[in-house]
Write a protein that holds these residues in place. Sequence first.
Motif, PDB file in Angstrom:
ATOM      1  N   ILE A  62      -3.959   7.457 -33.643  1.00 39.06           N
ATOM      2  CA  ILE A  62      -2.520   7.645 -33.798  1.00 39.06           C
ATOM      3  C   ILE A  62      -2.314   9.003 -34.459  1.00 39.06           C
ATOM      4  O   ILE A  62      -2.723   9.235 -35.586  1.00 39.06           O
ATOM      5  CB  ILE A  62      -1.854   6.498 -34.615  1.00 39.06           C
ATOM      6  CG1 ILE A  62      -2.659   6.139 -35.883  1.00 39.06           C
ATOM      7  CG2 ILE A  62      -1.687   5.249 -33.781  1.00 39.06           C
ATOM      8  CD1 ILE A  62      -1.989   5.055 -36.736  1.00 39.06           C
ATOM      9  N   GLY A  63      -1.689   9.906 -33.725  1.00 34.67           N
ATOM     10  CA  GLY A  63      -1.631  11.271 -34.245  1.00 34.67           C
ATOM     11  C   GLY A  63      -0.333  11.984 -33.962  1.00 34.67           C
ATOM     12  O   GLY A  63       0.652  11.400 -33.516  1.00 34.67           O
ATOM     13  N   VAL A 109      -5.090   6.798 -27.047  1.00 40.51           N
ATOM     14  CA  VAL A 109      -4.552   7.862 -27.900  1.00 40.51           C
ATOM     15  C   VAL A 109      -3.032   7.774 -27.846  1.00 40.51           C
ATOM     16  O   VAL A 109      -2.446   7.812 -26.751  1.00 40.51           O
ATOM     17  CB  VAL A 109      -5.033   9.255 -27.437  1.00 40.51           C
ATOM     18  CG1 VAL A 109      -4.423  10.358 -28.303  1.00 40.51           C
ATOM     19  CG2 VAL A 109      -6.556   9.342 -27.454  1.00 40.51           C
ATOM     20  N   VAL A 110      -2.407   7.617 -29.010  1.00 44.85           N
ATOM     21  CA  VAL A 110      -0.949   7.492 -29.105  1.00 44.85           C
ATOM     22  C   VAL A 110      -0.456   8.558 -30.085  1.00 44.85           C
ATOM     23  O   VAL A 110      -0.705   8.459 -31.290  1.00 44.85           O
ATOM     24  CB  VAL A 110      -0.549   6.091 -29.618  1.00 44.85           C
ATOM     25  CG1 VAL A 110       0.972   5.964 -29.678  1.00 44.85           C
ATOM     26  CG2 VAL A 110      -1.151   4.993 -28.743  1.00 44.85           C
ATOM     27  N   CYS A 111       0.204   9.582 -29.550  1.00 45.81           N
ATOM     28  CA  CYS A 111       0.635  10.695 -30.413  1.00 45.81           C
ATOM     29  C   CYS A 111       2.131  10.943 -30.271  1.00 45.81           C
ATOM     30  O   CYS A 111       2.669  10.919 -29.163  1.00 45.81           O
ATOM     31  CB  CYS A 111      -0.083  11.995 -30.027  1.00 45.81           C
ATOM     32  SG  CYS A 111      -1.807  12.031 -30.497  1.00 45.81           S
ATOM     33  N   VAL A 112       2.763  11.231 -31.388  1.00 40.87           N
ATOM     34  CA  VAL A 112       4.160  11.632 -31.336  1.00 40.87           C
ATOM     35  C   VAL A 112       4.210  13.157 -31.180  1.00 40.87           C
ATOM     36  O   VAL A 112       3.306  13.856 -31.647  1.00 40.87           O
ATOM     37  CB  VAL A 112       4.896  11.158 -32.618  1.00 40.87           C
ATOM     38  CG1 VAL A 112       4.460  11.955 -33.842  1.00 40.87           C
ATOM     39  CG2 VAL A 112       6.408  11.241 -32.458  1.00 40.87           C
ATOM     40  N   THR A 113       5.239  13.661 -30.498  1.00 42.12           N
ATOM     41  CA  THR A 113       5.405  15.118 -30.404  1.00 42.12           C
ATOM     42  C   THR A 113       6.327  15.588 -31.531  1.00 42.12           C
ATOM     43  O   THR A 113       7.367  14.981 -31.779  1.00 42.12           O
ATOM     44  CB  THR A 113       6.000  15.533 -29.044  1.00 42.12           C
ATOM     45  OG1 THR A 113       7.308  14.962 -28.902  1.00 42.12           O
ATOM     46  CG2 THR A 113       5.129  15.064 -27.893  1.00 42.12           C
ATOM     47  N   LEU A 114       5.915  16.663 -32.219  1.00 43.54           N
ATOM     48  CA  LEU A 114       6.703  17.172 -33.353  1.00 43.54           C
ATOM     49  C   LEU A 114       7.663  18.282 -32.939  1.00 43.54           C
ATOM     50  O   LEU A 114       8.556  18.650 -33.696  1.00 43.54           O
ATOM     51  CB  LEU A 114       5.771  17.700 -34.454  1.00 43.54           C
ATOM     52  CG  LEU A 114       4.780  16.707 -35.079  1.00 43.54           C
ATOM     53  CD1 LEU A 114       3.999  17.380 -36.196  1.00 43.54           C
ATOM     54  CD2 LEU A 114       5.491  15.467 -35.590  1.00 43.54           C
ATOM     55  N   LEU A 115       7.427  18.852 -31.763  1.00 38.34           N
ATOM     56  CA  LEU A 115       8.292  19.931 -31.260  1.00 38.34           C
ATOM     57  C   LEU A 115       8.070  20.059 -29.762  1.00 38.34           C
ATOM     58  O   LEU A 115       7.128  19.474 -29.220  1.00 38.34           O
ATOM     59  CB  LEU A 115       7.983  21.261 -31.963  1.00 38.34           C
ATOM     60  CG  LEU A 115       6.713  22.042 -31.546  1.00 38.34           C
ATOM     61  CD1 LEU A 115       6.761  23.447 -32.108  1.00 38.34           C
ATOM     62  CD2 LEU A 115       5.443  21.336 -31.965  1.00 38.34           C
ATOM     63  N   ASP A 116       8.954  20.804 -29.088  1.00 38.28           N
ATOM     64  CA  ASP A 116       8.754  21.127 -27.675  1.00 38.28           C
ATOM     65  C   ASP A 116       8.237  22.552 -27.614  1.00 38.28           C
ATOM     66  O   ASP A 116       8.949  23.494 -27.970  1.00 38.28           O
ATOM     67  CB  ASP A 116      10.076  20.988 -26.901  1.00 38.28           C
ATOM     68  CG  ASP A 116       9.894  21.346 -25.420  1.00 38.28           C
ATOM     69  OD1 ASP A 116       8.765  21.692 -25.004  1.00 38.28           O
ATOM     70  OD2 ASP A 116      10.902  21.276 -24.687  1.00 38.28           O
TER      71      ASP A 116
END
Lengths: 312, 312
Positions: free
Chosen positions: A141-142, A269-276
């Motif tokens: 998780i990242g 793998v489950v990641c959130v995006t912090l920016l585009d």
Amino acid sequence: MAPILLDNITPERSEYIEHEEVHVKNPHLHSMEEDILYHFNLSTKTHNLPEMFGDIKFVCTGGSANRMKAFAEFMQKELGLDGENGVEDICAGTDRYSTYKTGPVLSISHGMGVPSISIMLHELIKLLHHARCRDVVLIRIGTSGGIGLEPGTVVITDTAVDSFFQPHFEQVVLGKVIVRSTELDKSLAQELLQCGREILNLCTVIGKTMCTYDFYEGQGRLDGALCSFSTEEKLEYLRRAKEAGVTNIEMESTVFAAMCRVCGLKAAVVCVTLLDRFKGDQITASHELLQEYQLRPQYLVSHFIKKRLQLL
Amino acid sequence: MAPILLDNITPERSEYIEHEEVHVKNPHLHSMEEDILYHFNLSTKTHNLPEMFGDIKFVCTGGSANRMKAFAEFMQKELGLDGENGVEDICAGTDRYSTYKTGPVLSISHGMGVPSISIMLHELIKLLHHARCRDVVLIRIGTSGGIGLEPGTVVITDTAVDSFFQPHFEQVVLGKVIVRSTELDKSLAQELLQCGREILNLCTVIGKTMCTYDFYEGQGRLDGALCSFSTEEKLEYLRRAKEAGVTNIEMESTVFAAMCRVCGLKAAVVCVTLLDRFKGDQITASHELLQEYQLRPQYLVSHFIKKRLQLL
């Protein structure tokens, strides 16, 4: 240039798998009297690993030690376990990784980048093997940079790809380049996507995740100490990535996918995006918003674990 | 395979150097209104970087956060600075790196592996640039595996080499492989060697340091979760490394040497060996002995700093 060998791209990887135990792919281990897991400060002689870790069914891992501690505390609450004394770092004797166990869930940090997570994975897989764990699922998780996605989107990785958009992980072994497949478990990815859909307000997608060895030049950022390309060249690279199916960029997924696959471990793998990344390079969102984004993969994975444990 | 470009192998690297200021090699930085050093939790808008960091002359970096805190406390004592309240982590708002400042000495952790130290170096070099630091020396103080050396030997790196024993660092930039030189400052290495000789009982040598992306298969270890080679094949690889002049193996030196060189920073790598890889793979020395080994590069570098500051 050294010769390039193909390793485990073919289905022979399954030869070691039986009864879903966690298998190592190393014939030397069986003849060792003691196995010291140096970066965990644990050993088969000084610790009863089956007693300490034998009931683990879920391993959740992320870069930051603080985040993985927060996840352990969250899971303790979610699973209704006694949490009067909070959670305790099992590997407190070393500061290389932070490790917490709450019921069947192991929460462990992996630091940043392929080498850091690869040391952790070698020792984790040996730990699960020595502890005789069965039916274990590993989830990273990242956080990540998004490619044309709204910040805060949760990406479940279909396949991890390298900087050339190839589903490969290259590892130099005794001066030769070994290439391993980075495909992840498709049904697990779908199960996680379904969990994302069940949580209101959580935008979840499946896509390819690009894994790089550098955060700045390696991800086409214009704001590092070194940069020798133009804004247009950067955008052209990101466009090519998008065309190849890349939805986000991070720094650990290829080796994570490759090692889990070789050892017959189901992994995601489950990641959130912090920016585009099409819109910028610097992470400018407020601390509070970034904190909220980072909770999203945790909520999703907690939902998945509770469903698997039939607690929902 | 993508084309391989040569970058900064030629002496054009010095074009940015004047008056020994710390230079970035990125024309985009000058037009940025704000620079957020995300992994340090610092920014040019929210922090007065020249005031906070402008007097730094020595940056010492190592993998472990605890070790770098201990080094900062040690330097505080050695430099006779007021240490009533101990040292404080400047970047406490993030757990990615730990950073301490004691007088002109910055002590900062870099985690494990090339990607982890490269993120730190990008932001550190920008920090030193924004803070208008001058005449800064960077020293990595770390641990390593020795090649035919007595455990506890302190190795000062002459040149960092990759897994093929080449003095190169490869970096993928926008899908192309850039190759950079990994030579370190020869006179600084000699100065450090002299410091080692002045400290009684400290066995110090100069040699090539091999930098790998993996601790187990990548360093020819037989005790990882994966291993597909024999003891004889391992020993043959180590013999070839020794013939090529490699004295020790670690996981950060190539990118450290390459980035410092490109930015015109004088840099050195000082690592203690924890074991002789010809004799084994596992780190079996007692906790106390390992702790003592890890102090050796710290003593040597403290001696160097005190000499430079004319405190000896």
